[in-house]
Structures are given as structure tokens and as C-alpha cells.
Write a protein that holds these residues in place. Structure first.
Motif, mmCIF file in Angstrom:
data_model
loop_
_atom_site.group_PDB
_atom_site.id
_atom_site.type_symbol
_atom_site.label_atom_id
_atom_site.label_comp_id
_atom_site.label_asym_id
_atom_site.label_seq_id
_atom_site.Cartn_x
_atom_site.Cartn_y
_atom_site.Cartn_z
ATOM 1 N N TRP A 71 0.579 -0.747 -0.145
ATOM 2 C CA TRP A 71 0.079 -0.029 0.055
ATOM 3 C C TRP A 71 0.557 0.829 0.106
ATOM 4 N N TYR A 241 -7.823 6.422 0.912
ATOM 5 C CA TYR A 241 -6.880 4.417 2.102
ATOM 6 C C TYR A 241 -8.014 3.660 2.275
ATOM 7 N N LEU A 244 -10.014 1.601 0.017
ATOM 8 C CA LEU A 244 -9.397 0.679 -0.367
ATOM 9 C C LEU A 244 -9.076 -0.505 0.753
ATOM 10 N N THR A 248 -10.817 -4.135 -0.475
ATOM 11 C CA THR A 248 -10.309 -5.196 -0.953
ATOM 12 C C THR A 248 -10.493 -5.733 0.880
ATOM 13 N N MET A 257 -1.601 -4.802 -3.969
ATOM 14 C CA MET A 257 -1.965 -3.821 -4.743
ATOM 15 C C MET A 257 -0.489 -4.341 -5.796
ATOM 16 N N PRO A 267 -8.100 -0.544 -7.566
ATOM 17 C CA PRO A 267 -7.800 0.458 -5.999
ATOM 18 C C PRO A 267 -6.305 1.116 -6.865
#
Length: 433
Positions: A71, A241, A244, A248, A257, A267
């Protein structure tokens, strides 16, 4: 003062003026992204030797914190943001000197693909020799897969560069609608990919995802991020973030990622937003850093050959490991404390060898000269054909993986494409002498 000293003084003054006018943070980030990619590959590919033979593992991916690190360490969205900044500046410079879309696209594609010409030639020769020597197909495929991994970037970045003139016009007319439209398209492609369970559908996102990141670079060039408060930038980064996390967690997008990279997925667009905001938050200290000679020198040495380093570092790393095996060097167990302790050494060696290769290939990395009065780039059909010749082999590597046939196609088509783009024709209304 002699004429030579006067000229030298003027040159030094011009260089200082150029440095003062540039946003050196952009150069720093571009260089840092390339170095970080090298770091990831040096720590991700571990070669070990045992009684069972040679074994290749990925120690980095075996670490507990690896997924969380992606990330932060997945910097390709930021690379496209920085590329968007440079593209916006380059496009405006092209227009200011009377150039147009064909001039811009030709210049960018030549700068991007010239360093790939010797690479495809070397890959063709190497894979051809390995095949002729009877190298086991499984081993050769595994090595070729690793060597060709970075080449996807040529296809993705080449596509975005071809779109700059159009995207710049859309940005000038409706920047936020353009960003929103790209985001919706990226989401639609992912939805179709999930609905059909066909990974190849995701190739359509080579446009929306990376163009979205590029458009953020256009905003950066406009000064939009610089005019925002630190609180707002931090809030947007945290929000991106934050989105995300649920995305995810539902099983559609991977929390890793790097898995969301090829083909690119939604993403990465959110990651680009967060990274662009975070860069602006640290822009002031990075600017102060880039006022030091040490930082400027490092960025100059590594940055001027950044594309060559990027293209060659993984083949060189694999070749260096092969040489080490041939001469009988001791190989620590991948993932062991000794292996991790040797990673800085491996990084320095790979960068040093890549810089040496880049210096030897400096001629292949020179930009396309500007047009002289009365000349123009080839017509659009020729530019389009050249774009297909250059981008096509890299796209084939991304989709089919590297093989002798794909390398040979690149060794033939990429030089043809570069040659076509380097040609000039009389401008409209100018008679040929």
C-alpha cells in the motif's frame, strides 16, 4: 575574461536557471520510484542452491507485513502521476514553440522506446542461444518471465503518451468531469471483468486507470495540489486509503497492490489520489532537500538514465546471479538473515552495472531533435503505424510473457517504429528543395 570563460559562465548560468525553473521534486520522485522498483525486485527474487539444485523463491512475499507494505511500496500509480506532470509541461512547451500533437507523440515515443531497441536485440540473442543450447523449456520460460516483467510499463506508458494531446484538451475544458468519467470507466471495466470472470477484460483498464493517474499529474502541473491546505490533502489521502479497506476486503480486489497491477484495477486509481496528496504534504521538505548538491547530483546521475536502468535492471540482476552460480560464489539461503544483509550490496551492484550499461547505450537514449523551420513529423497514419510497432511488442510481453518469438518481434518492430517516428517531412505549404 576569455571567450571560452564567458561561454562557460553563460552555460553555467543557463543550467542554474533551468534548475531554478524546474520542480526538482518531480525529478526526485521519478528517480526514487525507479530505485524502489529495483529494491523490490532485488528483495523479491531469491536464488538458492541446495542438494536438490537451484531454487528461485520470493522472500519478500513471504514476510507477514508484505501485503501492507504494498500500500506504500506500490509506486507505479505515483509514477504515472509524475509522468502526467511532465507530459503537461511538455505539451504546453510543444504548443508554445508552434508544434502539435504529432510532434509531441513522436518525441515522447522515441524517448520512451529508443532504450528498448538494444534490450530487445540482446534478449533475442540470449534467448536464441539458450534455446540452441537445449536449455530446459520450463527453466527458460521461468527466466524469460522474470526478465520480461518490467516491459509492461512500456506498453502502458506508451498508450498514455499517445493520449496526452486529447486528454490535455479534455482537462482544459472539464478537468473534474474527465477525472470522474475515467473513474467510472475503470469501475465499469472491473465490473465486466468480475461478471465474466475473464482477466483479459481488464486490459481495457490500461486506458482509464493510468489516464486517471496522468490527469492527476495535469492538476499538479496546474498548481491545484499546491493551493490546497495541508488539512484537506491529508483528509483526501486518508479518505482514499479508507475506501481501499472495504474494497479489498470483499474478495473482488486483492489487498496486495501488486496483484492489482496487471491488468490494472480500480484500487490503483485511489492509490494514485492518496500518493499525489501525500507528495504535496512533504513537498516543502523535499524541495529543501533538492537544493543540496548531494541530492541534485544523485538525482542527476540516476535520473538521466532512469528508463535504461528500469528496463535493464532485472535482466542484469538475473544475469549476475547466473554468473555467480557459474563461478561458484556462495549463495546464502533466500530469506535468511545473511541473505537480507546482502541485499544492500546486491542493490548497489545492480545499480552500478545498470549505470555502466546505460552509459554504454547513452546514444540510444537521446531525445528526438526538435523540428527545424519548414519541417514536420510524418502524417498521422505513419505515426499510428509507428506507435503500433513500438507499443505492440511490449503489449505482447505483458499478455503472452517474454519468449524468443516475442523478443524477435520486438527486435524487428521497435527499431522500425523508432525510425518512422524520427523521419521528418516538409511542412504544409513548404516546397521540397
Amino acid at each position: 575574461m576569455s571567450t571560452k570563460n564567458v561561454q562557460g559562465s553563460h552555460i553555467a548560468s543557463d543550467v542554474r536557471g533551468t534548475i531554478a525553473q524546474r520542480d526538482l521534486v518531480v525529478d526526485l520522485i521519478r528517480t526514487a520510484c525507479v530505485v524502489l522498483v529495483v529494491v523490490v525486485h532485488v528483495t523479491m527474487v531469491g536464488v538458492g542452491v541446495s542438494d536438490a539444485g537451484i531454487r528461485v523463491t520470493s522472500p519478500l512475499q513471504e514476510l507477514d507485513w508484505y501485503v501492507a507494505a504494498t500500500w506504500v511500496g506500490q509506486v507505479m500509480p505515483l509514477f504515472f502521476v509524475v509522468g502526467g506532470f511532465a507530459s503537461a509541461v511538455g505539451w504546453r512547451s510543444t504548443l508554445a514553440r508552434g508544434g502539435g500533437a504529432r510532434d509531441f507523440v513522436s518525441t515522447r515515443l522515441v524517448r520512451l522506446f529508443r532504450p528498448a531497441v538494444p534490450l530487445f536485440a540482446v534478449l533475442t540473442i540470449g534467448l536464441g542461444i539458450a534455446t540452441a543450447l537445449g536449455t530446459p523449456a520450463a527453466m527458460l520460460d521461468e527466466v524469460a518471465f522474470g526478465i520480461g516483467a518490467p516491459l509492461w510499463f512500456l506498453a502502458a506508458y506508451g498508450i498514455t503518451q499517445c493520449c496526452v494531446p486529447l486528454m490535455a484538451r479534455l482537462h482544459a475544458r472539464a478537468p473534474w468531469w474527465t477525472l470522474a468519467g475515467l473513474l467510472v470507466l475503470a469501475a465499469a471495466v472491473d465490473a465486466l471483468r468480475f461478471a465474466t470472470d475473464t482477466a483479459e477484460v481488464g486490459l481495457l483498464n490500461l486506458g482509464p486507470v493510468w489516464l486517471f493517474a496522468q490527469q492527476l499529474g495535469f492538476l499538479w502541473a496546474d498548481g491545484w495540489f499546491a493551493r490546497r491546505s495541508r488539512l484537506l490533502l491529508a483528509a483526501v489521502a486518508v479518505g482514499a486509503y479508507g475506501l481501499l479497506v472495504p474494497m479489498t476486503s470483499v474478495g473482488l480486489w486483492a489487498p496486495d497492490m501488486l496483484q492489482d497491477l496487471n491488468p490494472p484495477m480500480l484500487p490503483l486509481a485511489l492509490l494514485a489520489v492518496a500518493q499525489a496528496c501525500l507528495v504535496q504534504l512533504v513537498h516543502a521538505p523535499l524541495t529543501r532537500l533538492m537544493r543540496t548538491r548531494a541530492a541534485q547530483g544523485t538525482v542527476f546521475v540516476l535520473g538521466r538514465d532512469g528508463m535504461t536502468i528500469y528496463l535493464w535492471h532485472l535482466p542484469l540482476y538475473i544475469a549476475l546471479n547466473g554468473i555467480g552460480l557459474l563461478v561458484g560464489l556462495p549463495f546464502p539461503t533466500p530469506g535468511s538473515a545473511t541473505w537480507w544483509a546482502t541485499r544492500p550490496i546486491a542493490l548497489v551492484v545492480v545499480l552500478a552495472v545498470a549505470l555502466a550499461v546505460a552509459r554504454g547505450l547513452r546514444r540510444s537514449d537521446r531525445p528526438l531533435p526538435r523540428l527545424v523551420p519548414g519541417t514536420d513529423r510524418p502524417a498521422w497514419p505513419v505515426v499510428a503505424l509507428a506507435a503500433c510497432c513500438t507499443i505492440g511488442p511490449a503489449f505482447a510481453v505483458m499478455q503472452l510473457h517474454l519468449s524468443l518469438g516475442v523478443a524477435l518481434a520486438g527486435a524487428v518492430l521497435v527499431p522500425i517504429g523508432v525510425w518512422l517516428l524520427c523521419r521528418t517531412v516538409p511542412a504544409v505549404g513548404v516546397a521540397r528543395a
